[in-house]
Design a protein around this motif. Sequence first.
Motif, PDB file in Angstrom:
ATOM      1  N   ALA A  96       0.775  -1.278  -0.045  1.00  0.00           N
ATOM      2  CA  ALA A  96      -0.068  -0.052  -0.009  1.00  0.00           C
ATOM      3  C   ALA A  96       0.944   1.196  -0.144  1.00  0.00           C
ATOM      4  O   ALA A  96       0.586   2.138  -0.696  1.00  0.00           O
ATOM      5  N   THR A  97       1.728   1.297   0.814  1.00  0.00           N
ATOM      6  CA  THR A  97       2.813   2.283   0.965  1.00  0.00           C
ATOM      7  C   THR A  97       3.323   2.626  -0.522  1.00  0.00           C
ATOM      8  O   THR A  97       3.497   3.710  -0.674  1.00  0.00           O
ATOM      9  N   ALA A  98       3.771   1.692  -0.977  1.00  0.00           N
ATOM     10  CA  ALA A  98       4.443   1.512  -2.515  1.00  0.00           C
ATOM     11  C   ALA A  98       3.763   2.180  -3.588  1.00  0.00           C
ATOM     12  O   ALA A  98       3.764   3.195  -4.265  1.00  0.00           O
ATOM     13  N   ILE A  99       2.500   1.796  -3.473  1.00  0.00           N
ATOM     14  CA  ILE A  99       1.406   2.047  -4.597  1.00  0.00           C
ATOM     15  C   ILE A  99       1.310   3.659  -4.384  1.00  0.00           C
ATOM     16  O   ILE A  99       1.018   4.566  -5.177  1.00  0.00           O
ATOM     17  N   ILE A 100       0.798   4.312  -2.946  1.00  0.00           N
ATOM     18  CA  ILE A 100       0.650   5.337  -2.589  1.00  0.00           C
ATOM     19  C   ILE A 100       1.901   6.399  -2.863  1.00  0.00           C
ATOM     20  O   ILE A 100       1.644   7.467  -3.519  1.00  0.00           O
ATOM     21  N   SER A 101       2.993   6.065  -2.903  1.00  0.00           N
ATOM     22  CA  SER A 101       4.198   6.659  -3.094  1.00  0.00           C
ATOM     23  C   SER A 101       4.248   6.894  -4.765  1.00  0.00           C
ATOM     24  O   SER A 101       4.545   8.027  -5.072  1.00  0.00           O
ATOM     25  N   ALA A 102       3.921   5.889  -5.365  1.00  0.00           N
ATOM     26  CA  ALA A 102       3.967   5.960  -6.854  1.00  0.00           C
ATOM     27  C   ALA A 102       2.791   6.988  -7.204  1.00  0.00           C
ATOM     28  O   ALA A 102       3.066   7.663  -8.141  1.00  0.00           O
ATOM     29  N   LEU A 103       1.440   6.813  -6.830  1.00  0.00           N
ATOM     30  CA  LEU A 103       0.503   7.731  -7.085  1.00  0.00           C
ATOM     31  C   LEU A 103       0.945   9.305  -6.726  1.00  0.00           C
ATOM     32  O   LEU A 103       0.011  10.156  -7.196  1.00  0.00           O
ATOM     33  N   SER A 104       1.499   9.592  -5.654  1.00  0.00           N
ATOM     34  CA  SER A 104       2.044  10.764  -5.318  1.00  0.00           C
ATOM     35  C   SER A 104       2.103  11.932  -6.408  1.00  0.00           C
ATOM     36  O   SER A 104       1.766  13.030  -6.278  1.00  0.00           O
ATOM     37  N   SER A 105       3.162  11.426  -7.238  1.00  0.00           N
ATOM     38  CA  SER A 105       3.404  12.108  -8.403  1.00  0.00           C
ATOM     39  C   SER A 105       2.276  12.478  -9.302  1.00  0.00           C
ATOM     40  O   SER A 105       2.100  13.697  -9.667  1.00  0.00           O
ATOM     41  N   VAL A 106       1.456  11.652  -9.519  1.00  0.00           N
ATOM     42  CA  VAL A 106       0.228  11.702 -10.252  1.00  0.00           C
ATOM     43  C   VAL A 106      -0.636  12.690  -9.873  1.00  0.00           C
ATOM     44  O   VAL A 106      -1.109  13.732 -10.593  1.00  0.00           O
ATOM     45  N   LEU A 144       0.062  15.057  -7.383  1.00  0.00           N
ATOM     46  CA  LEU A 144       0.487  16.515  -7.482  1.00  0.00           C
ATOM     47  C   LEU A 144       0.489  17.009  -8.820  1.00  0.00           C
ATOM     48  O   LEU A 144       0.250  18.175  -8.823  1.00  0.00           O
ATOM     49  N   GLN A 145       0.722  16.230  -9.825  1.00  0.00           N
ATOM     50  CA  GLN A 145       0.507  16.600 -11.233  1.00  0.00           C
ATOM     51  C   GLN A 145      -0.606  17.248 -11.741  1.00  0.00           C
ATOM     52  O   GLN A 145      -0.937  18.165 -12.158  1.00  0.00           O
ATOM     53  N   ASN A 146      -1.841  16.320 -11.196  1.00  0.00           N
ATOM     54  CA  ASN A 146      -2.954  16.770 -11.394  1.00  0.00           C
ATOM     55  C   ASN A 146      -3.408  18.037 -10.453  1.00  0.00           C
ATOM     56  O   ASN A 146      -4.159  18.767 -11.224  1.00  0.00           O
ATOM     57  N   LEU A 147      -2.975  18.097  -9.372  1.00  0.00           N
ATOM     58  CA  LEU A 147      -3.011  19.483  -8.574  1.00  0.00           C
ATOM     59  C   LEU A 147      -2.644  20.791  -9.113  1.00  0.00           C
ATOM     60  O   LEU A 147      -3.227  21.823  -9.653  1.00  0.00           O
ATOM     61  N   ILE A 206      -6.804  19.434  -1.561  1.00  0.00           N
ATOM     62  CA  ILE A 206      -5.798  19.457  -0.717  1.00  0.00           C
ATOM     63  C   ILE A 206      -5.938  18.504   0.708  1.00  0.00           C
ATOM     64  O   ILE A 206      -4.939  17.645   1.001  1.00  0.00           O
ATOM     65  N   VAL A 207      -7.340  18.297   0.851  1.00  0.00           N
ATOM     66  CA  VAL A 207      -7.595  17.431   2.252  1.00  0.00           C
ATOM     67  C   VAL A 207      -7.182  16.136   1.533  1.00  0.00           C
ATOM     68  O   VAL A 207      -6.705  15.002   2.419  1.00  0.00           O
ATOM     69  N   PHE A 208      -7.771  15.657   0.539  1.00  0.00           N
ATOM     70  CA  PHE A 208      -7.401  14.402  -0.252  1.00  0.00           C
ATOM     71  C   PHE A 208      -5.973  13.839  -0.225  1.00  0.00           C
ATOM     72  O   PHE A 208      -5.591  12.920   0.089  1.00  0.00           O
ATOM     73  N   CYS A 209      -5.302  15.021  -0.950  1.00  0.00           N
ATOM     74  CA  CYS A 209      -3.827  14.712  -0.717  1.00  0.00           C
ATOM     75  C   CYS A 209      -3.056  14.666   0.390  1.00  0.00           C
ATOM     76  O   CYS A 209      -2.504  13.546   0.601  1.00  0.00           O
ATOM     77  N   ALA A 210      -3.725  15.244   1.545  1.00  0.00           N
ATOM     78  CA  ALA A 210      -2.970  15.162   2.948  1.00  0.00           C
ATOM     79  C   ALA A 210      -3.429  13.755   3.396  1.00  0.00           C
ATOM     80  O   ALA A 210      -2.774  12.962   4.018  1.00  0.00           O
ATOM     81  N   ALA A 211      -4.589  13.403   3.055  1.00  0.00           N
ATOM     82  CA  ALA A 211      -5.008  12.178   3.580  1.00  0.00           C
ATOM     83  C   ALA A 211      -4.411  10.991   3.175  1.00  0.00           C
ATOM     84  O   ALA A 211      -3.936  10.180   3.648  1.00  0.00           O
TER      85      ALA A 211
END
Length: 134
Positions: free
Chosen positions: A66-76, A78-81, A103-108
């Motif tokens: 789960a942490t690996a998937i979330i870390s991979a999704l973080s760049s997507v 932020l790019q969408n933001l 922003i709340v979604f990103c923080a969560a």
Amino acid sequence: MRKRQAGMVLPEGVDPDNLPDEKALKRMLKEQKKNAPKDKSLSKVLKYVWDGYKVRFIIVIVCLVATAIISALSSVVLQNLISSFIEPALDGTGDLSGLPLYIVFCAALFMCAVIGAAVYNILMAQIGDRKSVV
């Protein structure tokens, strides 16, 4: 009689001055690999972890994935933001009404990654400590 090539590994018991043909050498190397002792270290460690810490080990694997998937999704995310909110706002054409929710979604999402990493690190430390209670 053949000359020995540089870097050539010969099977045990083969005289470098009197080399057999190539097929015989390959057959001898294959037999030597087959008869070599197998390293069972990883299987012993996995058996130890699985037998004594099955639930913790499964939780560690789930948190790690789960942490690996979330870390991979973080760049997507932020790019969408940037492309959905920040760039249009700089152009003066953007609608910032959904920005606080995003922003709340990103923080969560990032907090889930942090909590997952903390959980699997703590559990792996407990698995590695032989004195921990099962």
